[in-house]
Scaffold this motif. Structure first.
Motif, PDB file in Angstrom:
ATOM      1  N   ILE A 426      22.860  18.583 -22.298  1.00 49.48           N
ATOM      2  CA  ILE A 426      23.490  17.264 -22.953  1.00 49.48           C
ATOM      3  C   ILE A 426      23.641  16.414 -21.721  1.00 49.48           C
ATOM      4  O   ILE A 426      24.069  16.709 -21.220  1.00 49.48           O
ATOM      5  CB  ILE A 426      24.582  17.841 -24.015  1.00 49.48           C
ATOM      6  CG1 ILE A 426      25.038  16.533 -24.625  1.00 49.48           C
ATOM      7  CG2 ILE A 426      25.469  18.379 -23.324  1.00 49.48           C
ATOM      8  CD1 ILE A 426      24.090  15.975 -25.653  1.00 49.48           C
ATOM      9  N   LYS A 427      23.788  15.247 -22.226  1.00 48.62           N
ATOM     10  CA  LYS A 427      24.492  14.042 -21.307  1.00 48.62           C
ATOM     11  C   LYS A 427      25.463  13.581 -22.336  1.00 48.62           C
ATOM     12  O   LYS A 427      25.084  13.382 -23.524  1.00 48.62           O
ATOM     13  CB  LYS A 427      23.313  12.995 -21.022  1.00 48.62           C
ATOM     14  CG  LYS A 427      23.738  11.961 -20.039  1.00 48.62           C
ATOM     15  CD  LYS A 427      22.999  10.781 -19.896  1.00 48.62           C
ATOM     16  CE  LYS A 427      21.716  11.232 -19.107  1.00 48.62           C
ATOM     17  NZ  LYS A 427      20.842  10.024 -18.649  1.00 48.62           N
ATOM     18  N   PHE A 428      26.823  13.402 -21.895  1.00 43.79           N
ATOM     19  CA  PHE A 428      27.842  13.169 -22.889  1.00 43.79           C
ATOM     20  C   PHE A 428      28.735  12.070 -22.172  1.00 43.79           C
ATOM     21  O   PHE A 428      28.972  12.064 -20.915  1.00 43.79           O
ATOM     22  CB  PHE A 428      28.464  14.322 -23.420  1.00 43.79           C
ATOM     23  CG  PHE A 428      29.016  15.295 -22.300  1.00 43.79           C
ATOM     24  CD1 PHE A 428      28.171  15.888 -21.623  1.00 43.79           C
ATOM     25  CD2 PHE A 428      30.507  14.856 -22.025  1.00 43.79           C
ATOM     26  CE1 PHE A 428      28.967  16.740 -20.719  1.00 43.79           C
ATOM     27  CE2 PHE A 428      30.939  15.776 -21.251  1.00 43.79           C
ATOM     28  CZ  PHE A 428      30.213  16.704 -20.534  1.00 43.79           C
ATOM     29  N   LEU A 429      29.410  11.265 -22.993  1.00 44.49           N
ATOM     30  CA  LEU A 429      30.502  10.332 -22.533  1.00 44.49           C
ATOM     31  C   LEU A 429      31.648  11.319 -22.129  1.00 44.49           C
ATOM     32  O   LEU A 429      32.334  12.125 -22.817  1.00 44.49           O
ATOM     33  CB  LEU A 429      30.641   9.234 -23.376  1.00 44.49           C
ATOM     34  CG  LEU A 429      29.768   8.041 -23.696  1.00 44.49           C
ATOM     35  CD1 LEU A 429      29.991   7.167 -24.777  1.00 44.49           C
ATOM     36  CD2 LEU A 429      29.867   7.141 -22.214  1.00 44.49           C
ATOM     37  N   GLY A 431      35.443  12.618 -21.555  1.00 42.05           N
ATOM     38  CA  GLY A 431      36.467  12.439 -22.741  1.00 42.05           C
ATOM     39  C   GLY A 431      36.047  13.650 -23.663  1.00 42.05           C
ATOM     40  O   GLY A 431      37.183  14.202 -24.540  1.00 42.05           O
ATOM     41  N   GLN A 432      34.692  13.912 -23.599  1.00 40.24           N
ATOM     42  CA  GLN A 432      34.602  15.239 -24.688  1.00 40.24           C
ATOM     43  C   GLN A 432      35.250  16.460 -24.169  1.00 40.24           C
ATOM     44  O   GLN A 432      34.993  16.513 -22.806  1.00 40.24           O
ATOM     45  CB  GLN A 432      33.028  15.092 -24.634  1.00 40.24           C
ATOM     46  CG  GLN A 432      32.436  14.089 -25.383  1.00 40.24           C
ATOM     47  CD  GLN A 432      32.494  14.111 -26.858  1.00 40.24           C
ATOM     48  OE1 GLN A 432      32.058  14.858 -27.432  1.00 40.24           O
ATOM     49  NE2 GLN A 432      33.342  12.975 -27.141  1.00 40.24           N
ATOM     50  N   THR A 433      35.486  17.362 -25.160  1.00 39.74           N
ATOM     51  CA  THR A 433      36.027  18.672 -24.718  1.00 39.74           C
ATOM     52  C   THR A 433      34.715  19.578 -24.787  1.00 39.74           C
ATOM     53  O   THR A 433      33.799  19.402 -25.618  1.00 39.74           O
ATOM     54  CB  THR A 433      37.236  18.950 -25.522  1.00 39.74           C
ATOM     55  OG1 THR A 433      36.833  19.434 -26.902  1.00 39.74           O
ATOM     56  CG2 THR A 433      38.233  17.814 -25.605  1.00 39.74           C
ATOM     57  N   ASP A 436      34.223  19.836 -28.552  1.00 39.70           N
ATOM     58  CA  ASP A 436      33.261  18.949 -29.241  1.00 39.70           C
ATOM     59  C   ASP A 436      31.909  19.128 -29.027  1.00 39.70           C
ATOM     60  O   ASP A 436      31.272  19.037 -29.742  1.00 39.70           O
ATOM     61  CB  ASP A 436      33.613  17.694 -28.509  1.00 39.70           C
ATOM     62  CG  ASP A 436      34.988  16.982 -28.709  1.00 39.70           C
ATOM     63  OD1 ASP A 436      35.673  17.413 -29.863  1.00 39.70           O
ATOM     64  OD2 ASP A 436      35.540  16.323 -27.453  1.00 39.70           O
ATOM     65  N   LEU A 437      31.492  19.848 -28.090  1.00 36.73           N
ATOM     66  CA  LEU A 437      29.877  20.257 -27.687  1.00 36.73           C
ATOM     67  C   LEU A 437      29.530  21.548 -28.236  1.00 36.73           C
ATOM     68  O   LEU A 437      28.398  21.601 -28.237  1.00 36.73           O
ATOM     69  CB  LEU A 437      30.035  20.053 -26.177  1.00 36.73           C
ATOM     70  CG  LEU A 437      30.164  18.756 -25.549  1.00 36.73           C
ATOM     71  CD1 LEU A 437      30.120  18.697 -24.125  1.00 36.73           C
ATOM     72  CD2 LEU A 437      29.712  17.608 -26.074  1.00 36.73           C
ATOM     73  N   TYR A 524      29.021   8.687 -18.121  1.00 37.27           N
ATOM     74  CA  TYR A 524      28.220   9.599 -18.698  1.00 37.27           C
ATOM     75  C   TYR A 524      28.645  11.199 -17.691  1.00 37.27           C
ATOM     76  O   TYR A 524      28.684  10.907 -16.582  1.00 37.27           O
ATOM     77  CB  TYR A 524      26.904   9.487 -18.864  1.00 37.27           C
ATOM     78  CG  TYR A 524      26.688   8.693 -20.100  1.00 37.27           C
ATOM     79  CD1 TYR A 524      26.413   9.488 -21.275  1.00 37.27           C
ATOM     80  CD2 TYR A 524      26.556   7.399 -20.199  1.00 37.27           C
ATOM     81  CE1 TYR A 524      26.092   8.821 -22.442  1.00 37.27           C
ATOM     82  CE2 TYR A 524      26.310   6.742 -21.354  1.00 37.27           C
ATOM     83  CZ  TYR A 524      26.169   7.349 -22.429  1.00 37.27           C
ATOM     84  OH  TYR A 524      25.974   6.766 -23.717  1.00 37.27           O
TER      85      TYR A 524
END
Lengths: 583, 583
Positions: A426-429, A431-433, A436-437, A524
């Motif tokens: 996954i590539k994610f913005l 701020g995600q914990t 969340d993933l 990201y």
């Protein structure tokens, strides 16, 4: 044993006596000296609390150990299943049963402070609490408390001096308006003071306490654990070494506000404080989970060596199963011997789980020499293992296909693989914990009505605990305030399928969080996979993989081959080529 | 206009005057009477707050409207971009600028109570606040406040009598130890009292307040809005109807504890309270978001009719574009005319977004008759629309391929489709929130370094607001305590890609949460898709879809064909067969 304890309780006018599975530092794993709960109850699992009353005895443990505890517990102890309907928790039981004139006792040094304060808040009258060690008088031949020589951890492996770590902690203390900071947790202490040792098996920490003020810092160690080299280096870092038990005296003199994580300190120490307590997580928890560049560079090296050992093991296993005698234990030993040949290896990072067939359905199964299943050339072998190397700590699980497996087994193996890859790629913005993933790795199982009923992954220390926080992947936060994933955090990604009485499958890679592209949407982040061992292609149903999943798998295998093959024999290399082939 | 207002402020010795975009009930959409901010600023967007000082004027609005506001605002008003570096928020601006001897004024009936209390807490001295309407004296030909006839909503559509809803609310009041509960939010009131009306365009609510005690309940409505049928039915439910403005007097007499959601009540009303306030969300928020069986049955029907209208529109659009003259507005009007032919249709559930080409990159673009882009037989047309039917409210977005599109457009369309399907087809364990699942629809975009910078979906009312809480899909909870997805919750699933100056793609289905299997892992939940309109196969790159995604798409299209085709002409039916074909 219980009867003798009850006799002693009667003499001392004690009505309830608690024996937890803790050392003086609330460690996850504890030394032999601290295995009193095992000694008194017969139950050998890694977690559980024994409560003895004048006429009864109860043992609380969690779902991992219900079956094992039922087998092992002596008849006069009742099993109390944690988080199970019909069973009160220990807190509930005590708060509902202790009468106003009764006395609750325990060895205050092994009792969690938070637990006692919670209990006190649940009872409407003042509790009679007595800190008394009833263990030592009854435990014949109790092993001595460990007192191994500590060593200074070289800066080339950790990258940051103690004085700089202390500065960061003092900054945090300032923000929280704290004059002092008391620490009892061994991994925090090892990280801050750049020391390591051998007081707990598989976890290279030193039994110690620490007290940090704005202008001084004290490290409390057992006299035989340190020498002049250590004290003089620590002096350079602004740290004075004192005797291990001196901390109990020193904390009594503290005043102002003191930062203490009450859930990580023992009751005797906490109740010695005569000042305002700011009860928060140790700031070092948040600092050490973000590995610096030196730690990352070293960890990558440790994983390459670990990958070589496990890949060689896989080659040996898959080529010899059914031909030579193998069982769960001797394969695990062979794996350890391969790790031991690697540069800078110290010891396993935890007791290897080597579980064949239906044994692997128990998430924390440990075979014993007496009860080790022999391996046949069919079904799955699940091996969850890791190493402590001077350059880092590793944790890896592979499930190996030993021969024929059914279509449904192949399907389940592939579901676990999909889950692991979905999170890994996954590539994610920013701020995600990890909360969340989490669903990314769980979704393939959920869509089939299966769940693995535990977190997806945990943080890993650097030549420290194989389980460390606060970063984690799980569906619900344990603390209520999960942390955003940051550059340098290392977290395992280990979904699984566990079918009782049938088989267990788990695949585990360690993921390093790193920056990815930055664009108009923000920064990201993505993961670099540190673990370098093939995922057994014999278990995969290719038709179940999407184009993107195949791509991710092939990319991973290509990297594994490039990274590991230079360290293999010609035969192993040829085999690895086949087992990392593009599909 | 601003100058005249400043003149009046000077005369009244007022230094700051706020004109929000709110009605007396803090509604998301407001009637013409309440469009003072538009009248004074020139800015026509749906959200924004005007602040006028003696020498300056400022308008705060959010990212959706930066471009539009910059165009529309008169020269003497400065645009303040919300959540943008370099721009303080209105709260910050006021708290930093108002001096101790200055007066802040506004029409207290349209001012959010929470906002004022927050401001007061940020300022170290007592604020001079004056509730005064400076709008009416300056707004020539101000439209009258709406006072449409309300109607009783039939039980065959809503399924639950007011007296039963009141019981549930009173139970909650009991738990919170509240003697009374004041409600100003119109959708809560419409739901509790089973009334609907026409006071706000596209949102069938009635201007009203409510006050609920343990043994009585009052509904405050404008005299001309109700009749004997309404009062006598409400009387049966234990409700007394009173005059609209009587609530301001009645709340003054309240004592004990009163349950009020201060963020959903105006300042004048809130400041009339002389008793203890328990500031919590209205319990009806949590009750009405869980649709009962009657509401669900009806909503399914509404969606079939809505699907027929939009499918007919799609047929017409795709067969006629490039042949007859079409633009954004007349296509939207044609769509409304198709909805209007459906049984039980009342009105659109919001102003249709019909956005061609680069216009669709603005998430909340609204064409006007004067500026409506003509459609050509190439590129995308994004249409986000919905209907209010007596049997339910709908919200659907489709992006239609009007002719040639590039490979990259096809890729982006397919990414959005994958995101939508990933969420729609998930099976998950009960307890998960819309925050936990959000990443499923976002991941395909994130993996390409794209983000849609807004939530993935919102709750939908039942013959009520097209946006309703608390259920939602988004990466971070707005409240900090997201609710678990429950049976009967209806939430939209609408990921998108918006490329400024190029194009916008959004696909939106409504998902009903329902029970799935229950097994040893727990109760599984899944979604039933309510929306019944093809996803334009001309936009899809099949090679990008996994086997599971294709299966989900084909299953969906099969259901669409079976459900919608009976209501189509022979030609439309043949076309639908092609556009719901298996891929």
């Amino acid at each position: 044993m219980i009867k003798k304890l009850q006799q002693l309780m009667k003499e001392k006018n004690i009505h309830y006596y608690i024996i937890p599975t803790d050392d003086d530092h609330q460690s996850e794993n504890v030394g032999e000296y601290f295995q009193a709960r095992k000694y008194f109850s017969g139950f050998t699992g890694s977690a559980g609390t024994l409560l003895v009353t004048l006429n009864n005895a109860f043992l609380w443990t969690d779902g991992r150990y219900f079956i094992q505890a039922a087998k092992e517990l002596s008849d006069d102890i009742k099993l109390m299943k944690m988080n199970t309907e019909g069973y009160p928790s220990l807190l509930e039981f005590l708060s509902q049963n202790i009468k106003e004139d009764e006395t609750l006792a325990f060895d205050g040094k092994v009792m969690n402070a938070s637990f006692v304060y919670q209990l006190e808040s649940l009872v409407s009258y003042p509790l009679h609490i007595e800190c008394i060690d009833l263990i030592t008088p009854l435990w014949k031949d109790r092993p001595a408390m460990s007192c191994e020589k500590a060593f200074l951890y070289d800066k080339k492996y950790h990258g940051m001096e103690t004085k700089d770590k202390l500065s960061q902690i003092r900054e945090y203390m300032n923000e929280e308006k704290c004059d002092a900071h008391l620490i009892a947790s061994l991994d925090d202490i090892a990280w801050i003071f750049n020391i390591r040792g051998y007081d707990i098996k598989c976890t290279p920490v030193v039994l110690a306490y620490a007290l940090i003020h704005q202008d001084s810092a004290y490290l409390y160690m057992q006299d035989n654990a340190y020498d002049e080299t250590i004290t003089s280096e620590l002096k350079k870092q602004g740290v004075t070494v004192k005797g291990y038990y001196d901390v109990y005296k020193d904390v009594k003199a503290l005043n102002g506000q003191v930062l203490v994580d009450l859930s990580n300190v023992n009751y005797e120490l906490a109740s010695s404080l005569n000042c305002d307590v700011v009860d928060e997580n140790n700031p070092s928890q948040y600092l050490k989970c973000i590995k610096n560049e030196v730690e990352v560079k070293n960890t990558i090296q440790a994983h390459i060596k670990d990958g070589v050992a496990v890949t060689k093991f896989m080659y040996w296993l898959k080529n010899n199963v059914g031909k030579i005698e193998m069982n769960e234990i001797n394969t695990a030993e062979y794996l350890t011997s391969l790790r031991a040949k690697q540069d800078l290896f110290i010891e396993p990072s935890f007791s290897t789980i080597s579980a064949y067939g239906k044994n692997a359905a128990l998430m924390h199964y440990h075979a014993t020499k007496e009860h080790a299943s022999p391996l046949e050339n069919k079904g799955f072998l699940l091996v969850d293992s890791g190493g402590q190397y001077y350059d880092g700590t590793t944790d890896i699980t592979r499930t190996f296909v030993l021969g024929e497996i059914s279509d449904i087994q192949k399907k389940h193996f592939t579901l676990v693989l999909k889950g692991m890859l979905n999170l890994q790629r996954i590539k994610f913005l920013h701020g995600q914990t990890g909360i969340d993933l989490d669903v990314l790795s769980r979704a393939p199982m959920w869509n089939e009505g299966i769940d693995y009923q535990c977190g997806t992954g945990h943080g890993v220390g650097h030549l420290l605990c194989v389980h460390e926080g606060p970063n984690e992947f799980r569906p619900k936060s344990r603390t209520g305030c999960p942390v955003a994933l940051q550059v340098g955090m290392i977290t395992t990604d280990e979904p699984g399928i566990y079918l009782e009485g049938q088989y267990g499958i788990r695949l585990e890679n360690e993921l390093l969080c790193q920056k990815d592209i930055k664009n108009e949407y923000g920064q990201y982040m993505s993961f670099k996979c540190l673990t370098m061992v093939p995922l057994d292609l014999d278990g995969i149903d290719e038709t179940m993989l999407s184009y993107d999943e195949k791509l991710a798998l092939n990319d991973y295998h290509k990297t594994v081959y490039q990274t590991i093959s230079p360290y293999l024999t010609k035969k192993e290399k040829a085999w690895l080529q086949k087992y990392t082939r593009e599909i």
